[in-house]
Design a protein around this motif. Structure first.
Motif, PDB file in Angstrom:
ATOM      1  N   ASP A 253       8.730   1.648   4.091  1.00 14.66           N
ATOM      2  CA  ASP A 253       9.886   2.458   3.373  1.00 14.66           C
ATOM      3  C   ASP A 253       9.328   4.146   3.392  1.00 14.66           C
ATOM      4  O   ASP A 253       8.285   4.957   2.588  1.00 14.66           O
ATOM      5  CB  ASP A 253      10.023   1.825   1.846  1.00 14.66           C
ATOM      6  CG  ASP A 253      10.849   2.781   1.826  1.00 14.66           C
ATOM      7  OD1 ASP A 253      12.466   2.598   1.751  1.00 14.66           O
ATOM      8  OD2 ASP A 253      10.796   3.741   0.506  1.00 14.66           O
ATOM      9  N   LEU A 254      10.106   5.310   4.817  1.00 13.21           N
ATOM     10  CA  LEU A 254       9.447   6.303   4.633  1.00 13.21           C
ATOM     11  C   LEU A 254       9.644   7.148   3.469  1.00 13.21           C
ATOM     12  O   LEU A 254       8.387   8.088   2.645  1.00 13.21           O
ATOM     13  CB  LEU A 254      10.394   6.679   5.699  1.00 13.21           C
ATOM     14  CG  LEU A 254      10.037   8.572   5.962  1.00 13.21           C
ATOM     15  CD1 LEU A 254       8.785   8.427   6.699  1.00 13.21           C
ATOM     16  CD2 LEU A 254      10.873   9.323   7.051  1.00 13.21           C
ATOM     17  N   ALA A 255      10.237   7.270   2.924  1.00 11.49           N
ATOM     18  CA  ALA A 255      11.284   8.290   1.301  1.00 11.49           C
ATOM     19  C   ALA A 255      10.089   7.530   0.514  1.00 11.49           C
ATOM     20  O   ALA A 255       9.411   8.652  -0.289  1.00 11.49           O
ATOM     21  CB  ALA A 255      12.633   7.066   0.896  1.00 11.49           C
TER      22      ALA A 255
ATOM     23  N   TYR B  38       0.734  -1.192  -0.297  1.00 14.87           N
ATOM     24  CA  TYR B  38      -0.124   0.012   0.032  1.00 14.87           C
ATOM     25  C   TYR B  38       0.733   1.211   0.444  1.00 14.87           C
ATOM     26  O   TYR B  38       1.862   0.967   0.139  1.00 14.87           O
ATOM     27  CB  TYR B  38      -1.075  -0.135   1.246  1.00 14.87           C
ATOM     28  CG  TYR B  38      -1.697  -1.249   1.663  1.00 14.87           C
ATOM     29  CD1 TYR B  38      -3.184  -0.898   0.979  1.00 14.87           C
ATOM     30  CD2 TYR B  38      -1.067  -1.927   2.525  1.00 14.87           C
ATOM     31  CE1 TYR B  38      -3.599  -2.086   0.786  1.00 14.87           C
ATOM     32  CE2 TYR B  38      -1.704  -3.486   2.141  1.00 14.87           C
ATOM     33  CZ  TYR B  38      -3.032  -3.105   1.508  1.00 14.87           C
ATOM     34  OH  TYR B  38      -3.731  -4.726   1.856  1.00 14.87           O
ATOM     35  N   THR B  39       0.286   2.506  -0.352  1.00 13.34           N
ATOM     36  CA  THR B  39       1.291   3.595  -0.162  1.00 13.34           C
ATOM     37  C   THR B  39       0.336   4.906   0.772  1.00 13.34           C
ATOM     38  O   THR B  39      -0.804   4.358   0.798  1.00 13.34           O
ATOM     39  CB  THR B  39       0.658   4.039  -1.069  1.00 13.34           C
ATOM     40  OG1 THR B  39       1.630   3.376  -2.492  1.00 13.34           O
ATOM     41  CG2 THR B  39       1.759   5.780  -1.516  1.00 13.34           C
ATOM     42  N   VAL B  40       1.591   5.115   1.862  1.00 17.07           N
ATOM     43  CA  VAL B  40       1.012   5.673   3.213  1.00 17.07           C
ATOM     44  C   VAL B  40       1.060   6.366   2.571  1.00 17.07           C
ATOM     45  O   VAL B  40       2.498   7.349   2.320  1.00 17.07           O
ATOM     46  CB  VAL B  40       0.990   4.668   4.624  1.00 17.07           C
ATOM     47  CG1 VAL B  40       0.547   6.494   5.478  1.00 17.07           C
ATOM     48  CG2 VAL B  40       0.717   3.913   5.099  1.00 17.07           C
TER      49      VAL B  40
ATOM     50  N   THR C  51       6.620  11.242   8.215  1.00 18.67           N
ATOM     51  CA  THR C  51       7.619  12.557   7.194  1.00 18.67           C
ATOM     52  C   THR C  51       8.830  11.818   8.308  1.00 18.67           C
ATOM     53  O   THR C  51       9.934  12.435   8.533  1.00 18.67           O
ATOM     54  CB  THR C  51       7.236  13.876   8.007  1.00 18.67           C
ATOM     55  OG1 THR C  51       6.764  13.742   9.763  1.00 18.67           O
ATOM     56  CG2 THR C  51       6.266  14.183   6.735  1.00 18.67           C
ATOM     57  N   CYS C  52       8.691  11.098   9.058  1.00 19.27           N
ATOM     58  CA  CYS C  52       9.549  10.547  10.360  1.00 19.27           C
ATOM     59  C   CYS C  52       9.882   9.426  10.764  1.00 19.27           C
ATOM     60  O   CYS C  52       8.891   8.811  10.583  1.00 19.27           O
ATOM     61  CB  CYS C  52       9.911  11.675  11.172  1.00 19.27           C
ATOM     62  SG  CYS C  52       8.566  11.331  12.742  1.00 19.27           S
ATOM     63  N   GLY C  53      10.274   8.891  11.431  1.00 18.70           N
ATOM     64  CA  GLY C  53      10.513   8.065  12.309  1.00 18.70           C
ATOM     65  C   GLY C  53       9.577   7.310  12.812  1.00 18.70           C
ATOM     66  O   GLY C  53       9.287   5.962  12.954  1.00 18.70           O
TER      67      GLY C  53
END
Length: 68
Positions: A36-38, A6-8, A12-14
């Motif tokens: 994957d945050l990026a 999925y895409t969330v 913006t951070c850990g």
């Protein structure tokens, strides 16, 4: 075993990553969550099929939104 990606949006951070992983991890049958945050991609591994609605609700509970 099922794997869904999925895409969330809004992370913006850990801490964001931890919140999303924790909430999705509470869903029955989920065995692992990789965020994957990026890219905003979230991979959910589960013992059985997990509905998108369940994942969306968990992401919402964490304070973010599932891209549709």
């Amino acid at each position: 075993m099922a794997t869904t990606t999925y895409t969330v949006t809004g992370m913006t951070c850990g801490h964001c990553v931890s919140s999303v992983k924790q909430e999705i991890g509470k869903i029955d049958g989920v065995t692992s969550v990789d965020v994957d945050l990026a890219s905003g991609l979230v991979r959910v591994d589960s013992a059985n099929e997990v509905s998108e609605a369940e994942v969306a609700a968990a992401v919402d509970e964490a304070g973010y939104e599932l891209a549709r």
